[in-house]
Design a protein around this motif. Structure first.
Motif, mmCIF file in Angstrom:
data_model
loop_
_atom_site.group_PDB
_atom_site.id
_atom_site.type_symbol
_atom_site.label_atom_id
_atom_site.label_comp_id
_atom_site.label_asym_id
_atom_site.label_seq_id
_atom_site.Cartn_x
_atom_site.Cartn_y
_atom_site.Cartn_z
ATOM 1 N N UNK A 146 0.872 -1.526 -0.114
ATOM 2 C CA UNK A 146 -0.178 0.338 0.258
ATOM 3 C C UNK A 146 1.001 1.281 -0.162
ATOM 4 N N UNK A 147 1.964 1.323 0.677
ATOM 5 C CA UNK A 147 2.791 2.418 0.170
ATOM 6 C C UNK A 147 4.465 2.435 -0.667
ATOM 7 N N UNK A 148 3.644 1.107 -1.243
ATOM 8 C CA UNK A 148 4.957 1.564 -2.492
ATOM 9 C C UNK A 148 4.043 2.120 -3.936
ATOM 10 N N UNK A 149 3.805 3.535 -3.916
ATOM 11 C CA UNK A 149 2.882 3.143 -5.176
ATOM 12 C C UNK A 149 3.771 3.311 -6.601
ATOM 13 N N UNK A 150 2.653 2.846 -7.612
ATOM 14 C CA UNK A 150 2.932 3.012 -9.288
ATOM 15 C C UNK A 150 4.158 4.122 -9.544
ATOM 16 N N UNK A 151 5.212 3.658 -10.646
ATOM 17 C CA UNK A 151 5.914 5.166 -10.611
ATOM 18 C C UNK A 151 6.479 5.793 -9.554
ATOM 19 N N UNK A 152 6.199 5.255 -8.623
ATOM 20 C CA UNK A 152 7.894 6.027 -7.801
ATOM 21 C C UNK A 152 9.639 5.437 -8.260
ATOM 22 N N UNK A 153 10.328 6.164 -7.783
ATOM 23 C CA UNK A 153 12.134 5.516 -8.245
ATOM 24 C C UNK A 153 11.666 4.432 -7.975
ATOM 25 N N UNK A 154 11.434 3.717 -6.816
ATOM 26 C CA UNK A 154 11.859 2.609 -6.251
ATOM 27 C C UNK A 154 11.542 1.095 -6.126
ATOM 28 N N UNK A 155 10.153 1.506 -6.911
ATOM 29 C CA UNK A 155 8.986 0.454 -7.494
ATOM 30 C C UNK A 155 9.178 -0.703 -7.865
ATOM 31 N N UNK A 156 9.772 -0.400 -9.047
ATOM 32 C CA UNK A 156 11.148 -1.849 -9.967
ATOM 33 C C UNK A 156 11.630 -2.242 -8.659
#
Length: 363
Positions: free
Chosen positions: A40-50
């Protein structure tokens, strides 16, 4: 006198340098195909998501509970140890089951048994790990041979011979696992968040994700290159000269603290098969030249500025010598740090080691 170069490689670590253990999965163990349902705290598009997704799919990290990952949370020493253990166990094919009481007990026991952590190295496993401590753990999770040097690093601006885990930091920079912050600085005493740790951990496990760097700015001083181009050294106040001896070429630097002699020798497969053969040959020749040798420290493996090195120390004619042998693709390089025996020897050695730590070895 303290002839400490860098943290000595554990017995297992030395074995891993020489050969992959029988039954080990090796780097093929790291395939990011595990389950991932998102956080829930890893949004799509954040630099670290992948990076978070990949670290979880590799089975090297997990969430913090309640569907969260806590990407900005500070990485604890216990978490860093557990991550290093997961990598080491997967690579070597050893059995590791997370858990225990406290939750990191099994990881800590494994790390102590396998030399990833030294007893007493951490005073509080629940405290945030420094970036240097994380580097020290991740660097020993794989054999140094799996952390191939792809970057020539003239200097990491805020990492010196006195920095904790300096050898591990340089190893990971050379391998493209660490990239640092602005200007290549590492901030070794700062803490690190879990998102950044995920990105670094992925580069440990997946060589294809490692990064190339341009860190060619030498430290302050006078920089000189060996006649054959094998290495550069940067000197402070003192005198230096080009030298040659027994088919080797290099540089000699002298100041009030002592003398640093650096010689490079082109590799010859007819005489030396590896760094160990070369180092033993140098030691034997030195013994014969001096008519015997008073060794203060037996030859052993160490990390010197991120390079696998064979080192030893000896006493001769009132001087204390530390010898460091390293290699690149075309040359063996020997550093001999010599200081006068007696009061002040430790301080002089520290100054000479700082000069030796400017070694910029060609790829």
């Amino acid at each position: 006198m303290n002839h400490h170069i860098s943290r000595r490689l554990s017995a297992l670590g030395l074995a891993l340098i020489l050969a992959v253990p029988a039954g080990a999965a090796g780097m093929s163990a790291f395939v990011p195909n595990g389950p991932y349902s998102g956080f829930s705290d890893v949004p799509a598009g954040a630099w670290y998501t992948a990076d978070v997704e990949q670290a979880v799919k590799l089975g090297l990290m997990k969430g913090k509970g309640n569907g969260t990952f806590d990407p900005q949370g500070k990485l604890s020493a216990a978490e860093a140890i557990t991550m290093a253990v997961q990598v080491h166990a997967a690579y070597t094919g050893q059995t590791f089951t997370p858990g225990g009481s406290p939750w990191y007990r099994n990881a800590l026991d494994y790390a102590l048994e396998n030399g990833l952590v030294l007893r007493g190295e951490f005073s509080d496993y629940t405290a945030p790990a420094t970036r240097a401590q994380m580097a020290g753990l991740f660097a020993y999770a794989l054999p140094t041979g799996e952390l191939e040097r792809i970057n020539r690093v003239a200097a990491v601006p805020d990492v010196s011979a006195d920095t904790d885990h300096a050898g591990a930091i340089y190893l990971l920079y050379g391998a493209g696992v660490l990239a640092g912050t602005g200007g290549g600085a590492f901030q070794p005493q700062a803490t690190i968040d879990r998102a950044s740790a995920a990105a670094i951990l992925n580069r440990v496990a997946l060589p294809g994700s490692r990064v190339t760097l341009s860190l060619d700015r030498a430290p302050a001083g006078t920089t000189a290159e060996s006649p054959d181009g094998a290495f550069r050294l940067t000197f402070g106040v003192g005198g230096w000269e080009e030298i040659s001896a027994d088919g080797a070429a290099g540089l000699r630097f002298q100041d009030k603290s002592g003398t640093l002699t650096a010689l490079s020798c082109r590799k010859d497969s007819r005489t030396e098969k590896n760094l160990e053969d070369f180092a033993v040959g140098r030691l034997t020749a030195l013994r014969d030249e001096l008519g015997g040798l008073e060794l203060l420290e037996q030859p052993g493996m160490a990390l010197f500025r991120g390079l696998s090195a064979l080192t030893w120390s000896y006493r001769a004619e009132g001087r204390l010598h530390t010898v460091i042998c390293v290699e690149n693709t075309g040359f063996y390089v020997t550093l001999d740090l010599a200081v006068q025996e007696g009061e002040g020897a430790d301080e002089w050695y520290g100054q000479m080691l700082s000069t030796a730590y400017t070694l910029d070895l060609a790829l």
